[in-house]
Design a protein around this motif. Structure first.
Motif, PDB file in Angstrom:
ATOM      1  N   ALA A 158      11.238  -3.673  -9.003  1.00 46.84           N
ATOM      2  CA  ALA A 158       9.789  -3.647  -9.208  1.00 46.84           C
ATOM      3  C   ALA A 158       9.168  -2.348  -8.705  1.00 46.84           C
ATOM      4  CB  ALA A 158       9.142  -4.843  -8.505  1.00 46.84           C
ATOM      5  N   LEU A 159       9.749  -1.753  -7.680  1.00 45.19           N
ATOM      6  CA  LEU A 159       9.219  -0.483  -7.173  1.00 45.19           C
ATOM      7  C   LEU A 159       9.468   0.628  -8.190  1.00 45.19           C
ATOM      8  CD1 LEU A 159       7.966   1.235  -4.920  1.00 45.19           C
ATOM      9  CD2 LEU A 159      10.228   1.351  -3.851  1.00 45.19           C
ATOM     10  N   TYR A 160      10.651   0.638  -8.778  1.00 42.00           N
ATOM     11  CA  TYR A 160      11.005   1.608  -9.834  1.00 42.00           C
ATOM     12  C   TYR A 160      10.049   1.461 -11.008  1.00 42.00           C
ATOM     13  CZ  TYR A 160      14.078   3.888 -13.330  1.00 42.00           C
ATOM     14  OH  TYR A 160      14.615   4.696 -14.290  1.00 42.00           O
ATOM     15  N   ASN A 161       9.807   0.234 -11.414  1.00 38.13           N
ATOM     16  CA  ASN A 161       8.923   0.005 -12.556  1.00 38.13           C
ATOM     17  C   ASN A 161       7.487   0.424 -12.247  1.00 38.13           C
ATOM     18  OD1 ASN A 161      11.018  -0.974 -14.085  1.00 38.13           O
ATOM     19  ND2 ASN A 161      10.642  -3.110 -13.519  1.00 38.13           N
ATOM     20  N   ARG A 162       7.023   0.134 -11.031  1.00 32.59           N
ATOM     21  CA  ARG A 162       5.645   0.496 -10.688  1.00 32.59           C
ATOM     22  C   ARG A 162       5.445   2.009 -10.702  1.00 32.59           C
ATOM     23  NH1 ARG A 162       2.927  -1.178  -4.936  1.00 32.59           N
ATOM     24  NH2 ARG A 162       1.153   0.261  -4.936  1.00 32.59           N
ATOM     25  N   MET A 163       6.465   2.741 -10.208  1.00 29.84           N
ATOM     26  CA  MET A 163       6.372   4.209 -10.201  1.00 29.84           C
ATOM     27  C   MET A 163       6.144   4.784 -11.591  1.00 29.84           C
ATOM     28  SD  MET A 163       9.522   5.285  -7.787  1.00 29.84           S
ATOM     29  CE  MET A 163       9.317   7.049  -8.138  1.00 29.84           C
ATOM     30  N   ALA A 164       6.673   4.076 -12.592  1.00 25.18           N
ATOM     31  CA  ALA A 164       6.565   4.590 -13.957  1.00 25.18           C
ATOM     32  C   ALA A 164       5.124   4.630 -14.431  1.00 25.18           C
ATOM     33  CB  ALA A 164       7.426   3.745 -14.900  1.00 25.18           C
ATOM     34  N   GLU A 165       4.276   3.777 -13.831  1.00 23.17           N
ATOM     35  CA  GLU A 165       2.888   3.651 -14.290  1.00 23.17           C
ATOM     36  C   GLU A 165       1.878   4.108 -13.247  1.00 23.17           C
ATOM     37  OE1 GLU A 165       2.613   2.508 -17.257  1.00 23.17           O
ATOM     38  OE2 GLU A 165       4.609   1.651 -17.542  1.00 23.17           O
ATOM     39  N   ASP A 166       2.212   3.934 -11.974  1.00 26.33           N
ATOM     40  CA  ASP A 166       1.240   4.062 -10.891  1.00 26.33           C
ATOM     41  C   ASP A 166       1.495   5.384 -10.158  1.00 26.33           C
ATOM     42  OD1 ASP A 166       0.039   3.986  -8.353  1.00 26.33           O
ATOM     43  OD2 ASP A 166       0.407   1.853  -8.071  1.00 26.33           O
ATOM     44  N   GLU A 167       0.590   6.335 -10.364  1.00 21.71           N
ATOM     45  CA  GLU A 167       0.822   7.685  -9.830  1.00 21.71           C
ATOM     46  C   GLU A 167       0.804   7.711  -8.310  1.00 21.71           C
ATOM     47  OE1 GLU A 167      -1.550  10.675 -11.632  1.00 21.71           O
ATOM     48  OE2 GLU A 167      -0.862  10.159 -13.667  1.00 21.71           O
ATOM     49  N   GLU A 168      -0.046   6.907  -7.701  1.00 25.82           N
ATOM     50  CA  GLU A 168      -0.100   6.872  -6.233  1.00 25.82           C
ATOM     51  C   GLU A 168       1.218   6.383  -5.659  1.00 25.82           C
ATOM     52  OE1 GLU A 168      -3.718   5.914  -3.508  1.00 25.82           O
ATOM     53  OE2 GLU A 168      -3.595   4.445  -5.135  1.00 25.82           O
ATOM     54  N   CYS A 169       1.765   5.375  -6.321  1.00 27.27           N
ATOM     55  CA  CYS A 169       3.052   4.833  -5.883  1.00 27.27           C
ATOM     56  C   CYS A 169       4.144   5.876  -6.073  1.00 27.27           C
ATOM     57  CB  CYS A 169       3.347   3.558  -6.677  1.00 27.27           C
ATOM     58  SG  CYS A 169       5.008   2.928  -6.461  1.00 27.27           S
ATOM     59  N   ALA A 170       4.158   6.519  -7.236  1.00 22.73           N
ATOM     60  CA  ALA A 170       5.158   7.549  -7.500  1.00 22.73           C
ATOM     61  C   ALA A 170       5.056   8.675  -6.476  1.00 22.73           C
ATOM     62  CB  ALA A 170       4.989   8.088  -8.918  1.00 22.73           C
ATOM     63  N   ALA A 171       3.830   9.051  -6.144  1.00 19.19           N
ATOM     64  CA  ALA A 171       3.637  10.140  -5.186  1.00 19.19           C
ATOM     65  C   ALA A 171       4.121   9.735  -3.795  1.00 19.19           C
ATOM     66  CB  ALA A 171       2.169  10.550  -5.134  1.00 19.19           C
ATOM     67  N   ALA A 172       3.922   8.462  -3.422  1.00 20.41           N
ATOM     68  CA  ALA A 172       4.376   7.996  -2.110  1.00 20.41           C
ATOM     69  C   ALA A 172       5.903   8.049  -2.011  1.00 20.41           C
ATOM     70  CB  ALA A 172       3.880   6.574  -1.857  1.00 20.41           C
ATOM     71  N   VAL A 173       6.565   7.611  -3.075  1.00 16.29           N
ATOM     72  CA  VAL A 173       8.036   7.661  -3.075  1.00 16.29           C
ATOM     73  C   VAL A 173       8.518   9.105  -3.083  1.00 16.29           C
ATOM     74  CG1 VAL A 173      10.103   7.085  -4.395  1.00 16.29           C
ATOM     75  CG2 VAL A 173       8.255   5.408  -4.203  1.00 16.29           C
ATOM     76  N   ALA A 216       0.841  -1.202   0.000  1.00 13.31           N
ATOM     77  CA  ALA A 216       0.000   0.000   0.000  1.00 13.31           C
ATOM     78  C   ALA A 216       0.878   1.256   0.000  1.00 13.31           C
ATOM     79  CB  ALA A 216      -0.899  -0.008   1.235  1.00 13.31           C
ATOM     80  N   PRO A 217       0.410   2.340  -0.664  1.00 13.64           N
ATOM     81  CA  PRO A 217       1.220   3.563  -0.743  1.00 13.64           C
ATOM     82  C   PRO A 217       1.718   4.056   0.610  1.00 13.64           C
ATOM     83  CG  PRO A 217      -0.638   3.716  -2.241  1.00 13.64           C
ATOM     84  CD  PRO A 217      -0.824   2.441  -1.462  1.00 13.64           C
ATOM     85  N   GLU A 218       0.911   3.974   1.651  1.00  7.82           N
ATOM     86  CA  GLU A 218       1.382   4.496   2.937  1.00  7.82           C
ATOM     87  C   GLU A 218       2.494   3.634   3.525  1.00  7.82           C
ATOM     88  OE1 GLU A 218      -1.700   3.565   2.290  1.00  7.82           O
ATOM     89  OE2 GLU A 218      -2.559   2.333   3.895  1.00  7.82           O
ATOM     90  N   ARG A 219       2.523   2.358   3.153  1.00 11.82           N
ATOM     91  CA  ARG A 219       3.637   1.511   3.600  1.00 11.82           C
ATOM     92  C   ARG A 219       4.864   1.764   2.723  1.00 11.82           C
ATOM     93  NH1 ARG A 219       2.407  -3.902   6.719  1.00 11.82           N
ATOM     94  NH2 ARG A 219       4.400  -3.124   7.445  1.00 11.82           N
ATOM     95  N   ILE A 220       4.663   2.001   1.429  1.00  5.27           N
ATOM     96  CA  ILE A 220       5.791   2.373   0.572  1.00  5.27           C
ATOM     97  C   ILE A 220       6.459   3.624   1.137  1.00  5.27           C
ATOM     98  CG2 ILE A 220       6.409   3.277  -1.715  1.00  5.27           C
ATOM     99  CD1 ILE A 220       4.213   1.501  -2.885  1.00  5.27           C
ATOM    100  N   TYR A 221       5.617   4.589   1.510  1.00  2.00           N
ATOM    101  CA  TYR A 221       6.150   5.830   2.077  1.00  2.00           C
ATOM    102  C   TYR A 221       7.065   5.537   3.270  1.00  2.00           C
ATOM    103  CZ  TYR A 221       6.239  10.138   4.809  1.00  2.00           C
ATOM    104  OH  TYR A 221       6.658  11.210   5.549  1.00  2.00           O
ATOM    105  N   ALA A 222       6.578   4.730   4.203  1.00  2.00           N
ATOM    106  CA  ALA A 222       7.364   4.438   5.412  1.00  2.00           C
ATOM    107  C   ALA A 222       8.621   3.643   5.070  1.00  2.00           C
ATOM    108  CB  ALA A 222       6.506   3.685   6.433  1.00  2.00           C
ATOM    109  N   ASP A 223       8.488   2.648   4.196  1.00  3.24           N
ATOM    110  CA  ASP A 223       9.641   1.817   3.830  1.00  3.24           C
ATOM    111  C   ASP A 223      10.737   2.656   3.158  1.00  3.24           C
ATOM    112  OD1 ASP A 223       8.355  -0.433   4.783  1.00  3.24           O
ATOM    113  OD2 ASP A 223       8.000  -1.354   2.834  1.00  3.24           O
ATOM    114  N   VAL A 224      10.333   3.545   2.248  1.00  2.00           N
ATOM    115  CA  VAL A 224      11.330   4.334   1.502  1.00  2.00           C
ATOM    116  C   VAL A 224      11.985   5.364   2.408  1.00  2.00           C
ATOM    117  CG1 VAL A 224      11.622   5.999  -0.380  1.00  2.00           C
ATOM    118  CG2 VAL A 224      10.289   3.905  -0.742  1.00  2.00           C
ATOM    119  N   LEU A 225      11.174   6.026   3.232  1.00  2.00           N
ATOM    120  CA  LEU A 225      11.736   7.027   4.147  1.00  2.00           C
ATOM    121  C   LEU A 225      12.710   6.356   5.120  1.00  2.00           C
ATOM    122  CD1 LEU A 225      11.875   9.863   5.273  1.00  2.00           C
ATOM    123  CD2 LEU A 225       9.663   9.503   6.390  1.00  2.00           C
TER     124      LEU A 225
END
Lengths: 257, 257, 257, 257
Positions: free
Chosen positions: B117-132, B83-92
């Motif tokens: 896979a996270l890099y690739n997902r960011m290319a397509e998924d705006e929520e994921c890109a925004a979380a990172v 989930a984006p909020e977990r991506i946020y915490a993991d990346v930070l």
């Protein structure tokens, strides 16, 4: 004007994986003044860490890091022969990661208290204590390091110029040499709230505690640890807090002075 | 006076466990200008991270974080429904941990490039890109975020006010839509040094690259990725570097401007 | 002589790390007939597994494996793009490890029920279902595979010749297509013991359950899952058990026939 | 008719994560007669294990398990105070998991050789040796246990009735007491192929090896370990093999007798 004597109560929190049980730590965090948050090596993950940071910040509790050996299976309680230079890197990694999460919330890490077997090793092993102290200082020179009152770690960290908080345990039995009685031993954990509170008051007021074999140990402590992971933990904590306040103590984090 | 056009070469490094093979990354780091260092989630551990920070600092290479999904078994290459909020915490968590190690060495993290896979997902998924992007900005507002040139992530991060570096791959085949051809596909990885160098020059000079089905793709890139984990990687890197210099390009990290 | 209709009740257990809370699972295991034990990938470790095997054996509960994606941080609940051949290896590894621990105790694994996101993927993805079925069969041809009643996995595994147990959930809401309503949705978890018991009886007797939007779903199930990780879980389980017995059902593991 | 003296050569393999470098182990496996395959605790994952099982089976090499402490970050080389009952569960888990993968390929595990710090501890610590021996025997009573020649573990396991293979190291320096010189020490690893081969022949023929301080150590060994993770490892292995054959030794796994 009479001086107010102050004492800190601290608890180890965020010691769980995944975020399916939010709120577990809230009861204990309502009673203490410093929270030491697991950093993923023995327990915890970034999401649990972030939730716990938010909870501590909301409750006005000072935030500390609770770094460990990398030992999830053993909950960080097993001695590991990790070389001092690797301890340095592991601890610096953990403090920095938590501090980054805290800063994003407008808070910051103010203290570091190693966990379990690493904490115990620091009490005896000067090289280990120095590695942890160096990691703490290299993260930020104004961080406090929390170590067992009366241990070698206190002297090592103090001589390196760190701000050091000595910790005592009112709910754990002490051996005559100042070490904690192993958890596996009978009576190693003190559960009766009134007894824990009486021990806390005597520690705070007189700097004394009885050992498991009936002698008296002198300990100068600026923070008392309260365990949050046992049934009735919040009740114990509330009883300790009230007893200390009734004795005239103010409660506040060592790190906020 | 003629303006010097600059381009960055970057490599992903520190992608190993335990410290038994020091020096693995030195050959590739001698050729590039930015190093993205694994942060323990797909590979790497604090000691490897610290060694790699020291190596990069000694060689004058800019230090970036290379955060990933938590997937050591799959080397971070497997899509995961985090989930984006977990991506946020993991990346930070990951950026902050590396930055702490870097600061202790008098260096600092200047860029963030997600892995696999996270890099690739960011290319397509705006929520994921925004979380990172949010995790990057919340760690420090002057960090650069590295994303695939021409991807949604570029627009998302730019619109959030981050400094964004667009990345292209001269040693990987492109599909017609600008995605990288999957590694499992034939010809997905370009190995011939002269061919990689020619693609790099064309990318840097003309902003163009041929796709796997023979069309031309336009890509504005400020950094080119060189893979360091293949035999002959350093030779490829040296060839690319020389070819770019022969074409009049200066080499330098986007993050040092 | 009247035929006794039989139904199995199963619970997922051993879903914790380190062995500091022995006994957690005992209450729920007293009520069910099959235990699916976590195998370390989403939760559990060898010591917890061994303790749980002993507990199940002592209580006369059939032992099943509960394999998962390798995702401790996400408790195995996150979709992961693991390739079928890796699913095969991961699942075979987990079943075999648990079976080794069981055999050392004079017991053995008799069923396999994948966990979380892997379980859900099997319901839709035939390649995934086939990989799990193959791993189960390659471990031992007399193992039962537990899958969601009415899912593709049931057909796939049956056509491959495995013994398949269809599972239904009396404490989780169903969507109209037979999928479980996501946990995050309101009313996804049914908590009232009497209501859960009524749903269990209707499932066992009539093969029917109401969906979240009020239609009736037909499901032929030979095992009902009872969740053990919620407060009051044992009470719910006891109520279900009594209701089924009152209705004339015998309770026993599908795997002991 | 002259009796053919036989000796086993063994290598530790599968010590990597994810499956991106298939074939790494093939060169060394072509030279040895027993392969000890990492089981995921210090290195390896189910897919790497399965690939390595297939490779060993194809090359006709006997398959052994190579269980470890749970210490991926330290590659299992760090002493850990794991309690004997947890060692038992950890080792039984690992052997069983590998055996399940082997059986699916029509092969089976025939020996167990603990890794790194666990192997070293067994040499001195009888409780630890007994825990490993018990796990081995409880997995299958016909498994061989590989321990350091001349160590306490040999006596412990033998007295428990296990089939025990004594192992010596021709490419590692010995201390006077029969322990291996720590890797960090100068000259701890012998690299020259001719020297390693000469040591192997003397060990096999005379049961003798020189210690690091120039004395002679008597060691009765039925298997010699060849390390596969160093550059030139296959060359060393081939030289050892040829030298032993030239001396009239047959090569074959102790476990195939």
């Amino acid at each position: 004007m009479a001086e107010v004597r102050c004492i800190d109560l601290n608890a180890d929190v965020g010691e769980r994986f995944d975020n399916w049980r939010p709120g577990d730590d809230e009861a204990i965090l309502r009673e203490v003044t410093t929270a030491h948050i697991a950093c993923g090596f023995h327990s915890g993950d970034p999401t649990v860490m972030l939730e716990t940071v938010r909870l501590a910040a909301r409750l006005g509790v000072a935030i500390g890091a609770h770094p460990s050996y990398p030992d999830r299976d053993g909950f960080g309680r097993r001695a590991m022969d990790v070389a001092p230079e690797r301890i340095y890197a592991d601890v610096l990694f953990q403090i920095s990661a938590l501090d980054g999460l805290a800063r994003a919330e407008g808070a910051r890490v103010t203290s570091v208290k190693p966990h379990g077997a690493l904490y115990n090793r620091m009490a005896e092993d000067e090289e280990c204590a120095a590695a942890v102290a160096r990691a703490t200082r290299d993260c930020s020179s104004d961080l406090w390091l929390v170590v067992r009152a009366g241990s070698r770690a206190f002297d090592v960290a103090t001589s390196m110029g760190l701000r050091v908080a000595a910790e005592a345990f009112c709910d754990r039995a002490y051996a005559r040499d100042g070490a904690l009685a192993p958890r596996a031993e009978r009576d190693a954990v003190v559960g009766d709230p009134a007894l824990v509170a009486a021990r806390a008051v005597r520690l705070a007021r007189d700097g004394e505690i009885d050992t498991i074999d009936g002698t008296t140990l002198r300990l100068a402590a600026s923070t008392l640890c309260l365990h949050g992971d046992t049934p009735g933990a919040a009740t114990v904590a509330r009883t300790v807090r009230s007893a200390l306040q009734a004795e005239g103590f103010g409660l506040g984090s060592f790190s906020s002075v």
